[in-house]
Design an enzyme around this catalytic site. Sequence first.
Site, PDB file in Angstrom:
ATOM      1  N   CYS A 131     -12.325  -0.862  -5.278  1.00 48.78           N
ATOM      2  CA  CYS A 131     -11.692  -1.941  -4.514  1.00 48.78           C
ATOM      3  C   CYS A 131     -12.365  -3.242  -4.924  1.00 48.78           C
ATOM      4  CB  CYS A 131     -11.841  -1.691  -3.018  1.00 48.78           C
ATOM      5  SG  CYS A 131     -11.203  -3.029  -1.982  1.00 48.78           S
ATOM      6  N   GLY A 132     -11.621  -4.116  -5.605  1.00 50.29           N
ATOM      7  CA  GLY A 132     -12.214  -5.348  -6.125  1.00 50.29           C
ATOM      8  C   GLY A 132     -12.622  -6.326  -5.050  1.00 50.29           C
ATOM      9  N   THR A 133     -11.763  -6.514  -4.043  1.00 54.95           N
ATOM     10  CA  THR A 133     -12.153  -7.412  -2.954  1.00 54.95           C
ATOM     11  C   THR A 133     -13.311  -6.821  -2.172  1.00 54.95           C
ATOM     12  OG1 THR A 133     -10.518  -6.491  -1.428  1.00 54.95           O
ATOM     13  CG2 THR A 133      -9.842  -8.407  -2.737  1.00 54.95           C
ATOM     14  N   GLY A 134     -13.316  -5.483  -2.042  1.00 55.69           N
ATOM     15  CA  GLY A 134     -14.404  -4.828  -1.335  1.00 55.69           C
ATOM     16  C   GLY A 134     -15.721  -4.941  -2.079  1.00 55.69           C
ATOM     17  N   HIS A 176     -13.034  -6.934   5.409  1.00 53.13           N
ATOM     18  CA  HIS A 176     -13.909  -5.805   5.110  1.00 53.13           C
ATOM     19  C   HIS A 176     -14.991  -5.699   6.170  1.00 53.13           C
ATOM     20  CE1 HIS A 176     -12.283  -5.017   1.075  1.00 53.13           C
ATOM     21  NE2 HIS A 176     -12.043  -6.320   1.073  1.00 53.13           N
ATOM     22  N   ASN A 216      -8.527 -10.403   2.288  1.00 57.94           N
ATOM     23  CA  ASN A 216      -8.295  -9.289   3.203  1.00 57.94           C
ATOM     24  C   ASN A 216      -9.645  -8.866   3.769  1.00 57.94           C
ATOM     25  OD1 ASN A 216      -9.279  -8.040   0.933  1.00 57.94           O
ATOM     26  ND2 ASN A 216      -7.521  -6.732   0.595  1.00 57.94           N
ATOM     27  N   CYS A 274      -5.797  -7.993  -3.633  1.00 58.01           N
ATOM     28  CA  CYS A 274      -6.299  -6.787  -4.289  1.00 58.01           C
ATOM     29  C   CYS A 274      -6.989  -7.213  -5.576  1.00 58.01           C
ATOM     30  CB  CYS A 274      -5.162  -5.810  -4.579  1.00 58.01           C
ATOM     31  SG  CYS A 274      -5.660  -4.377  -5.551  1.00 58.01           S
ATOM     32  N   GLU A 286      -9.828   2.199   2.222  1.00 54.34           N
ATOM     33  CA  GLU A 286      -8.971   1.016   2.254  1.00 54.34           C
ATOM     34  C   GLU A 286      -7.883   1.140   3.312  1.00 54.34           C
ATOM     35  OE1 GLU A 286      -7.847  -1.190  -1.245  1.00 54.34           O
ATOM     36  OE2 GLU A 286      -8.844   0.300  -2.501  1.00 54.34           O
ATOM     37  N   ASN A 323       0.825  -1.193   0.000  1.00 59.27           N
ATOM     38  CA  ASN A 323       0.000   0.000   0.000  1.00 59.27           C
ATOM     39  C   ASN A 323       0.865   1.252   0.000  1.00 59.27           C
ATOM     40  OD1 ASN A 323      -2.513  -1.470   0.244  1.00 59.27           O
ATOM     41  ND2 ASN A 323      -1.895  -1.909   2.348  1.00 59.27           N
TER      42      ASN A 323
END
Length: 287
Positions: A228-231, A168, A166, A76, A219, A67
């Site tokens: 944010c793709g994972t988000g 959220h 990761n 990510c 993030e 980051n």
Amino acid sequence: MSQIPFVKMHGLGNCYIYVDLISQKLELPDLPDLARKVSNPFTGIGSDGLILMVPSDAADLKMRIFNKDGSEGKNCGNGLRCVAKYAYERGLVSQKKFHIETLGGIVTAEVHVTGNKVDQVTVDMGQPHLNREDIPMAGEGGATVINEPVTIDGKNYRLTAVSMGNPHALFFVDDIEQAPIAELGPRLADGDHPLFPEGVNVGFIEMKNPSELVYRVWERGSGMTQACGTGATAAAVAAILNQKAEKDANITVHLDGGDLVIRWDAQSGHAFMTGPAETVCEGYFFV
């Protein structure tokens, strides 16, 4: 002074500096410091962080994510799509479906090609992790955190927690423009709050209908970003967990940088993300 070849890429505005350590051997300086330097928009290149593509013993290649504050990330989604595009277009892989190792696990990526260019990438984000200890999140609630009441700085909220490699923390709101992103984001993100001892990505969801939602995110390690793709994946999963959407449906997630399509497959339990990846520029960074 040495020079580091780089490519700047973005997925829906979530931009990173990418360095290929597979086709070239480079001696890099301190990686957290390098991430901070390249991310600086005034004295560096300007980005949300640094992503390295390195050889893997377990997959076709591996990506390491740093980051812009120098901390190392586990996964990510937007970075995965960009790595997939780079790897296919630059010949690091020959198949359209291949595997990428991250600190959050191994994921499968499939590129969609027009001519010789990758314009869309589908990433198998794996099974969502829903146990409290997987986040990790403190507290005395149940094993999963779904619409759980929490009090933060004297204010009451309802929170759903999902990890996609990761973590959220997700809050549903009636109006995304009124969401307390700048208030709760920095409060929870970086490990200073007892609820999330290791920090957490903080997201806000406005449901438009069962197949469409708007998502904004703060993030961990990067602050507010365009996407944010994972988000986005976690947001779709949270919508399903809270019975606001259905499994096996394509859910369009609107982010500041554009749209992603998420599907949580009922049979495999895996969540799939499809979206674009773009190359911005390439050059050399001098250190």
